[in-house]
Write a protein that holds these residues in place. Structure first.
Motif, PDB file in Angstrom:
ATOM      1  N   VAL A 129       0.844  -1.210   0.000  1.00  0.00           N
ATOM      2  CA  VAL A 129       0.000   0.000   0.000  1.00  0.00           C
ATOM      3  C   VAL A 129       0.874   1.253   0.000  1.00  0.00           C
ATOM      4  O   VAL A 129       0.649   2.184  -0.779  1.00  0.00           O
ATOM      5  CB  VAL A 129      -0.967   0.010   1.212  1.00  0.00           C
ATOM      6  N   ALA A 133       1.355   3.898  -2.877  1.00  0.00           N
ATOM      7  CA  ALA A 133       0.978   5.290  -2.606  1.00  0.00           C
ATOM      8  C   ALA A 133       2.102   6.243  -2.964  1.00  0.00           C
ATOM      9  O   ALA A 133       1.875   7.302  -3.540  1.00  0.00           O
ATOM     10  CB  ALA A 133       0.587   5.458  -1.134  1.00  0.00           C
ATOM     11  N   CYS A 139      -2.250   9.051  -1.555  1.00  0.00           N
ATOM     12  CA  CYS A 139      -3.041   7.874  -1.191  1.00  0.00           C
ATOM     13  C   CYS A 139      -4.535   8.188  -1.247  1.00  0.00           C
ATOM     14  O   CYS A 139      -4.967   9.107  -1.929  1.00  0.00           O
ATOM     15  CB  CYS A 139      -2.634   7.375   0.191  1.00  0.00           C
ATOM     16  N   THR A 140      -5.274   7.391  -0.529  1.00  0.00           N
ATOM     17  CA  THR A 140      -6.724   7.552  -0.498  1.00  0.00           C
ATOM     18  C   THR A 140      -7.116   8.956  -0.030  1.00  0.00           C
ATOM     19  O   THR A 140      -8.095   9.516  -0.521  1.00  0.00           O
ATOM     20  CB  THR A 140      -7.330   6.489   0.444  1.00  0.00           C
TER      21      THR A 140
ATOM     22  N   LEU B  84      -1.796  -0.127  -4.658  1.00  0.00           N
ATOM     23  CA  LEU B  84      -2.456   0.215  -3.399  1.00  0.00           C
ATOM     24  C   LEU B  84      -3.806  -0.480  -3.313  1.00  0.00           C
ATOM     25  O   LEU B  84      -4.161  -1.021  -2.269  1.00  0.00           O
ATOM     26  CB  LEU B  84      -2.612   1.737  -3.294  1.00  0.00           C
ATOM     27  N   TRP B  88      -4.966  -2.749  -0.290  1.00  0.00           N
ATOM     28  CA  TRP B  88      -6.017  -2.060   0.446  1.00  0.00           C
ATOM     29  C   TRP B  88      -7.135  -3.084   0.682  1.00  0.00           C
ATOM     30  O   TRP B  88      -7.657  -3.231   1.787  1.00  0.00           O
ATOM     31  CB  TRP B  88      -6.526  -0.896  -0.407  1.00  0.00           C
ATOM     32  N   CYS B  94      -5.789   1.664   4.464  1.00  0.00           N
ATOM     33  CA  CYS B  94      -4.984   2.541   3.626  1.00  0.00           C
ATOM     34  C   CYS B  94      -4.075   3.327   4.581  1.00  0.00           C
ATOM     35  O   CYS B  94      -4.189   3.163   5.798  1.00  0.00           O
ATOM     36  CB  CYS B  94      -5.865   3.437   2.754  1.00  0.00           C
TER      37      CYS B  94
END
Lengths: 178, 196
Positions: A129, A133, A139-140, B84, B88, B94
């Protein structure tokens, strides 16, 4: 007590707006690099040096956050630590501190109750992750939420890549209801 | 003053992530498997609200356009998003929610964060090699928004479109989608956040 999606979504939107109004859009994954830099600099003080032009690093990527590594008491780091504090206090207040067990229920229903297996999955997950990223440059939070909230084209590209893989992966991995 | 804002807004962000179930890997997994979409509805609504307020705020002069921070578009954004996305789904975390879960006493999140620090370090080490592949070269104009935002230093994918109007229309679309999306698939368990 958890909140409805309407109230939760409204509050989350207000938080992203507040950050944008007052300082800058929210992002989280950069701080992993800063934390790495701080640890690395403790082991090898030569990796970030403070010269006449301010802090610099011999590593090209770390050089981008050299200022934060040299002085970690800054907006980005405090924001991340405050986020953790807020989540921890909120979980404790609703009596959910600890998450109700070491292995999440959905994982346990599909992969068994072994905590070692879960820890290995979480570790591998964290590794990829954060590598992903950093490759993506966010990232998110930074790309998806903050990016799309600004109609940023890169935010939409990131969200497309993430959901394109995440949805089929979750459908295959988690067939059993937890 | 900035540090005080970081403290207040950051704490609010963490508390909201906890209350909408984003830090719970089971809730996240059910969302990505499209079985319980309550969290998805919350996230889409949040983006809609943020879009609407940000661009309405810019048009009325309340929000400083200079606060915008648009990231560069490059092929690696898509590839990194896919990487990701895979983990995730696997881990249920995350970067932000993993840290929040750790702070909420979830022991597996400790392993996620440790893996994350190592993964970020691996990227620091491989940066030169990644850069040499050309994956980081800007595409579609690089740091661009969909339309041209008045007063912004960023370019536009469609320079003819007014960026602030695009933002408001998109915000309304996101809000509408959040309401239209079903909470759960027929026959599946209710999409409410479990007490776990």
């Amino acid at each position: 007590m958890s909140v409805s999606w309407k109230l939760g979504g409204l509050m989350l939107g207000l938080v992203f707006f507040a950050a944008m109004l007052l300082v800058k859009p929210i992002g989280m994954s950069t701080e992993f690099v800063v934390f790495d830099g701080v640890i690395w600099d403790m082991i090898n003080p030569d990796i970030v040096v403070v010269g006449a032009d301010g802090p610099t690093s011999s590593n090209a990527y770390l050089n981008g956050v050299a200022k934060s590594v040299a002085n970690p008491l800054n907006y980005g780091v405090v924001f991340v630590l405050a986020t953790m504090l807020g989540a921890g206090v909120s979980a404790a207040l609703r009596g959910a501190y600890g998450g109700g067990g070491v292995v999440p229920s959905l994982w346990a229903a599909n992969f068994g109750a072994s905590s070692v297996k879960r820890f290995a999955g979480a570790f591998l997950g964290g590794f990829i992750v954060l590598y992903g990223a950093r490759l993506a440059g966010g990232c998110t939070s930074g790309h998806m939420m903050s990016g799309m909230s600004q109609t940023s084209v890169s935010g939409f590209i990131f969200a497309a890549g993430a959901f394109l893989v995440a949805i089929p992966t979750a459908m295959i991995l988690f067939k059993q209801e937890g | 003053m900035q540090l005080f804002i970081a403290l207040v807004v950051g704490a609010a962000f963490g508390a909201v992530l906890d209350r909408i179930g984003a830090t719970n890997p089971s809730v996240l997994g059910r969302m990505l498997a499209l079985r319980a979409l309550g969290l998805m509805k919350a996230i889409i609504l949040a983006i809609g609200v943020a879009l609407l307020l940000t661009f309405a705020g810019q048009m009325t002069g309340i929000v400083d356009v200079g606060h915008m921070s648009v990231k560069t578009a490059y092929v690696g954004v898509f590839l990194g998003g896919m990487l990701l996305g895979f983990d995730w789904a696997l881990s249920g975390y995350c970067p932000g929610t993993g840290l929040c879960a750790l702070a909420s006493g979830r022991r597996d999140a400790l392993f996620f964060v440790a893996g994350g620090l190592l993964g970020a370090f691996a990227y620091i080490q491989s940066y030169d090699a990644v850069k040499a592949t050309g994956l980081l070269e800007p595409i579609l104009g690089g740091k661009v928004t969909i339309g041209a935002v008045p007063g912004s230093k960023f370019g536009a994918l469609f320079p003819g479109l007014p960026g602030d109007i695009v933002g408001i229309v998109l915000g309304l679309v996101f809000i509408a989608v959040a309401f239209v999306l079903p909470e759960g698939r027929a026959g599946d368990r209710a999409a409410t956040v479990p007490a776990e």
